[in-house]
Enzyme design. Structure first.
Site, mmCIF file in Angstrom:
data_model
loop_
_atom_site.group_PDB
_atom_site.id
_atom_site.type_symbol
_atom_site.label_atom_id
_atom_site.label_comp_id
_atom_site.label_asym_id
_atom_site.label_seq_id
_atom_site.Cartn_x
_atom_site.Cartn_y
_atom_site.Cartn_z
ATOM 1 N N TRP A 10 -108.624 -70.535 30.417
ATOM 2 C CA TRP A 10 -108.233 -72.044 29.888
ATOM 3 C C TRP A 10 -106.754 -72.296 29.346
ATOM 4 O O TRP A 10 -106.323 -73.361 29.252
ATOM 5 C CB TRP A 10 -109.088 -72.411 28.523
ATOM 6 N N LYS A 11 -105.874 -71.255 29.299
ATOM 7 C CA LYS A 11 -104.534 -71.328 29.213
ATOM 8 C C LYS A 11 -104.384 -71.797 27.758
ATOM 9 O O LYS A 11 -105.074 -71.710 26.906
ATOM 10 C CB LYS A 11 -103.705 -71.991 30.145
ATOM 11 N N GLU A 162 -103.252 -62.649 41.464
ATOM 12 C CA GLU A 162 -103.029 -63.950 41.692
ATOM 13 C C GLU A 162 -101.472 -64.148 42.124
ATOM 14 O O GLU A 162 -100.435 -63.938 41.226
ATOM 15 C CB GLU A 162 -103.045 -64.615 40.019
ATOM 16 N N GLY A 224 -107.883 -71.356 36.709
ATOM 17 C CA GLY A 224 -107.214 -71.891 35.600
ATOM 18 C C GLY A 224 -107.833 -73.571 35.611
ATOM 19 O O GLY A 224 -108.904 -73.696 34.830
ATOM 20 N N GLY A 225 -107.043 -74.500 36.271
ATOM 21 C CA GLY A 225 -107.248 -76.081 36.196
ATOM 22 C C GLY A 225 -108.904 -76.149 36.223
ATOM 23 O O GLY A 225 -109.310 -76.872 35.273
#
Ligand code: PGA
Length: 240
Positions: A10-11, A162, A224-225
């Site tokens: 989720w950063k 990544e 992520g996003g």
């Protein structure tokens, strides 16, 4: 057989309230998940997330851990605190930490050893930048990150490949590039940590996840996003 792991990163997104809204939608969607589902959330969301994920298939992770047990380390958080707040996993050495917060292979190594000491499962990130790939340094960079980052590491770790040029850019590595690079990483990691799960991360989304996860070397994703959207993340969790 290595297990499939679909982990969200989720950063620096989602308040506690937003976490509650997310889980209201996402938890029912993944009740039949066949893979390991992990959500790596901001420190302030950990406790609520672990309450909300109780009795579901969702496991909770953090995004960093101190290499010290406790003491004068302003702004850091230790393994015991993470575990108390409900974390089972922790992301270590994400490229954003390497680029913006001075993370090095040495600190990645210290944090990984610390996580293992406390029985937190480290998700150790490696990956080359665009310039490194274009200049033919991908293998050299990955080898350094693995040999130094995983020094003396014997244990239950997860690796996330990544490529920095694919993170948050919408430019996914092709399944073939991701598969070949992960195959290279596996050969380097095998003598150190064994046949551990290796995930792909970098603009993985509901549309491209299946083609990446179809590849023999790709054991899952660090997302992520798309992990911020319950429906999209659920599509990735349900890939065959
Ligand atoms: P992204 O991020 O899926 O938004 O590209 C992946 C990551 O940084 O872990």
């Amino acid at each position: 057989m290595r297990k499939r792991i679909i982990a969200g990163n989720w950063k620096m997104n989602m308040t506690v309230l937003q976490t509650e809204e997310f889980m209201q939608k996402f938890a029912p969607l993944c009740s039949d998940a066949k893979c390991e589902v992990v959500l790596c959330v901001p420190f302030t969301d950990l406790k609520r997330m672990s309450e909300l994920s109780y009795g579901t298939k969702i496991k909770v992770g953090a995004q960093n851990v101190s290499y010290a047990d406790s003491g004068a380390y302003t702004g850091e958080i230790n393994a015991e605190m993470l575990i108390e707040a409900g974390a089972e996993y922790v992301i270590i050495g994400h490229s954003e930490r390497r680029a913006y917060f001075g993370e090095t292979d040495e600190t990645v190594n210290k944090r990984t050893l610390q996580a293992l000491k406390w029985k937190l499962k480290p998700i150790v990130c490696v990956g080359e930048t665009l310039t490194e790939r274009e200049n033919g340094f991908t293998e050299e960079v990955l080898t350094r990150q693995i040999l130094q980052g995983l020094k003396n590491v014997k244990g239950d770790i997860i690796i996330a490949y990544e490529p920095v040029w694919a993170i948050g850019t919408g430019k996914t590595a092709t399944p073939e590039i991701a598969n070949d690079t992960i195959n290279f990483i596996r050969k380097k990691v095998m003598p150190l940590a064994g046949d551990v799960p290796i995930l792909y991360g970098g603009s993985m989304n509901a549309l491209n996840a299946q083609s990446l996860l179809d590849m023999s070397e790709i054991d899952g994703g660090l997302i992520g996003g798309a992990s911020l959207k319950p429906n999209d993340f659920s599509v990735i969790v349900h890939c065959k």
